[in-house]
Structures are given as structure tokens and as C-alpha cells.
Scaffold this motif. Sequence first.
Motif, PDB file in Angstrom:
ATOM      1  N   GLU A  65      12.405  -1.376  -5.731  1.00  0.00           N
ATOM      2  CA  GLU A  65      13.861  -1.470  -5.894  1.00  0.00           C
ATOM      3  C   GLU A  65      14.288  -0.900  -7.245  1.00  0.00           C
ATOM      4  O   GLU A  65      15.314  -0.216  -7.341  1.00  0.00           O
ATOM      5  CB  GLU A  65      14.337  -2.917  -5.738  1.00  0.00           C
ATOM      6  CG  GLU A  65      14.224  -3.448  -4.320  1.00  0.00           C
ATOM      7  CD  GLU A  65      14.923  -2.581  -3.284  1.00  0.00           C
ATOM      8  OE1 GLU A  65      16.066  -2.131  -3.536  1.00  0.00           O
ATOM      9  OE2 GLU A  65      14.339  -2.343  -2.216  1.00  0.00           O
ATOM     10  N   ALA A  66      13.498  -1.143  -8.288  1.00  0.00           N
ATOM     11  CA  ALA A  66      13.808  -0.598  -9.615  1.00  0.00           C
ATOM     12  C   ALA A  66      13.766   0.930  -9.583  1.00  0.00           C
ATOM     13  O   ALA A  66      14.634   1.597 -10.167  1.00  0.00           O
ATOM     14  CB  ALA A  66      12.833  -1.144 -10.652  1.00  0.00           C
ATOM     15  N   LEU A  67      12.771   1.484  -8.893  1.00  0.00           N
ATOM     16  CA  LEU A  67      12.676   2.942  -8.768  1.00  0.00           C
ATOM     17  C   LEU A  67      13.891   3.505  -8.037  1.00  0.00           C
ATOM     18  O   LEU A  67      14.433   4.542  -8.424  1.00  0.00           O
ATOM     19  CB  LEU A  67      11.406   3.328  -8.004  1.00  0.00           C
ATOM     20  CG  LEU A  67      10.227   3.827  -8.808  1.00  0.00           C
ATOM     21  CD1 LEU A  67       9.033   4.093  -7.905  1.00  0.00           C
ATOM     22  CD2 LEU A  67      10.559   5.039  -9.631  1.00  0.00           C
TER      23      LEU A  67
ATOM     24  N   PRO B  96       0.838  -1.208   0.000  1.00  0.00           N
ATOM     25  CA  PRO B  96       0.000   0.000   0.000  1.00  0.00           C
ATOM     26  C   PRO B  96       0.871   1.256   0.000  1.00  0.00           C
ATOM     27  O   PRO B  96       2.066   1.199   0.305  1.00  0.00           O
ATOM     28  CB  PRO B  96      -0.809  -0.131   1.291  1.00  0.00           C
ATOM     29  CG  PRO B  96       0.013  -1.006   2.172  1.00  0.00           C
ATOM     30  CD  PRO B  96       0.783  -1.929   1.268  1.00  0.00           C
ATOM     31  N   ARG B  97       0.262   2.374  -0.356  1.00  0.00           N
ATOM     32  CA  ARG B  97       1.008   3.637  -0.480  1.00  0.00           C
ATOM     33  C   ARG B  97       1.855   4.005   0.737  1.00  0.00           C
ATOM     34  O   ARG B  97       3.004   4.418   0.573  1.00  0.00           O
ATOM     35  CB  ARG B  97       0.063   4.784  -0.840  1.00  0.00           C
ATOM     36  CG  ARG B  97      -0.355   4.751  -2.296  1.00  0.00           C
ATOM     37  CD  ARG B  97      -1.271   5.867  -2.608  1.00  0.00           C
ATOM     38  NE  ARG B  97      -2.375   5.821  -1.645  1.00  0.00           N
ATOM     39  CZ  ARG B  97      -3.364   6.681  -1.602  1.00  0.00           C
ATOM     40  NH1 ARG B  97      -3.422   7.660  -2.441  1.00  0.00           N
ATOM     41  NH2 ARG B  97      -4.319   6.567  -0.708  1.00  0.00           N
ATOM     42  N   PRO B  98       1.342   3.880   1.969  1.00  0.00           N
ATOM     43  CA  PRO B  98       2.194   4.251   3.109  1.00  0.00           C
ATOM     44  C   PRO B  98       3.484   3.427   3.174  1.00  0.00           C
ATOM     45  O   PRO B  98       4.547   3.943   3.514  1.00  0.00           O
ATOM     46  CB  PRO B  98       1.312   3.985   4.335  1.00  0.00           C
ATOM     47  CG  PRO B  98      -0.085   4.062   3.820  1.00  0.00           C
ATOM     48  CD  PRO B  98      -0.025   3.551   2.407  1.00  0.00           C
ATOM     49  N   VAL B  99       3.401   2.149   2.818  1.00  0.00           N
ATOM     50  CA  VAL B  99       4.578   1.285   2.844  1.00  0.00           C
ATOM     51  C   VAL B  99       5.524   1.659   1.700  1.00  0.00           C
ATOM     52  O   VAL B  99       6.739   1.742   1.889  1.00  0.00           O
ATOM     53  CB  VAL B  99       4.176  -0.209   2.774  1.00  0.00           C
ATOM     54  CG1 VAL B  99       5.385  -1.110   2.651  1.00  0.00           C
ATOM     55  CG2 VAL B  99       3.348  -0.583   4.001  1.00  0.00           C
TER      56      VAL B  99
ATOM     57  N   ALA C 243       2.151  12.155  -0.204  1.00  0.00           N
ATOM     58  CA  ALA C 243       1.894  13.239  -1.158  1.00  0.00           C
ATOM     59  C   ALA C 243       3.015  13.299  -2.197  1.00  0.00           C
ATOM     60  O   ALA C 243       2.768  13.555  -3.379  1.00  0.00           O
ATOM     61  CB  ALA C 243       1.781  14.572  -0.433  1.00  0.00           C
ATOM     62  N   GLY C 244       4.243  13.026  -1.778  1.00  0.00           N
ATOM     63  CA  GLY C 244       5.375  13.001  -2.697  1.00  0.00           C
ATOM     64  C   GLY C 244       5.227  11.905  -3.737  1.00  0.00           C
ATOM     65  O   GLY C 244       5.595  12.089  -4.908  1.00  0.00           O
TER      66      GLY C 244
ATOM     67  N   LEU D 201      10.595   4.162   0.017  1.00  0.00           N
ATOM     68  CA  LEU D 201      11.286   5.095  -0.867  1.00  0.00           C
ATOM     69  C   LEU D 201      11.826   6.316  -0.125  1.00  0.00           C
ATOM     70  O   LEU D 201      12.581   7.106  -0.684  1.00  0.00           O
ATOM     71  CB  LEU D 201      10.352   5.555  -1.998  1.00  0.00           C
ATOM     72  CG  LEU D 201      10.011   4.500  -3.051  1.00  0.00           C
ATOM     73  CD1 LEU D 201       8.965   5.032  -4.009  1.00  0.00           C
ATOM     74  CD2 LEU D 201      11.256   4.064  -3.801  1.00  0.00           C
ATOM     75  N   GLY D 202      11.406   6.503   1.125  1.00  0.00           N
ATOM     76  CA  GLY D 202      11.875   7.639   1.913  1.00  0.00           C
ATOM     77  C   GLY D 202      11.228   8.953   1.521  1.00  0.00           C
ATOM     78  O   GLY D 202      11.857  10.002   1.584  1.00  0.00           O
TER      79      GLY D 202
END
Length: 138
Positions: free
Chosen positions: A91-93, A61-64, A74-75, A69-70
Amino acid sequence: MTSHQSTQTMKPATAAKKLGVYLEATPAEFQEGVVSRSELSALQADPPQWLQELRRNGPHPRPVVAAKLGVSIAGLARGGVTEPLTTEQIEALKQESPEWLQRERATQAEVRKEAVRIKEKNAEKNAEKAAKDAERAE
């Protein structure tokens, strides 16, 4: 007088959020039922294979995703990431390190620094107030 303690239950969406997993990726029986507090505790203490797999590989989910990603949620949205991602995609990102991710990480670092600064400032104010209160008490 006897007290009857009813079992507290929660919707699957709430339980998935507390477990840090994407609801739509959970088994059908989890999605369709209700989860008691004791069941949630059991899942947290001794996660079944499906839960271990979801936590390890996603989709997350988004929070995870944001935490991995740190960046903030919203980012993520500003970077165009609106769907759940797998661990492999995350990991690819990280490897690609697109400009938006670098910018959002820098923003997040500034937010954390500011939070620490405010916390320290408040601690100083509280210490000064406590010292003045102690003087008055004497």
C-alpha cells in the motif's frame, strides 16, 4: 480386483504456492510436513487463522505482490523489489507511486491490450475457417 488409491501429497513449497502464501512465513509444522490434496482442499475451503492472517497482511510471495501492484514479476525485479512484501508495504508503494511502478503498470497494460488483440484476431481466423469448412461440407 481392488484398487488402492494412494494419497497424493505435495511438498510444503508447492502447497504454499497453491495457497498464495510465502512459505517462510507459514507455521513450522506446515513447513516441515507434507500436504495431501485433501488437506490442501480443507485449507482452501476453511482457512485457519494463520492462513487468513498471512493472506490479509503478508508477507506475500512475488506473484501476489506483482498482482497487487498490477505489474509482472519481471517488472518487480526491474523495480528492485526482490523480497516478499507485507500488505502495508504494498500500500505504501502504491501511495508513493515511484516512476518504475508507473512505467511497469503502463507496460503491463500494453501487454494486456496486445493479448486481447491477439485473442480477437485468432477468434476471427477461427470463425472464418469454420465458415469455409461449413461451405465445403454443403
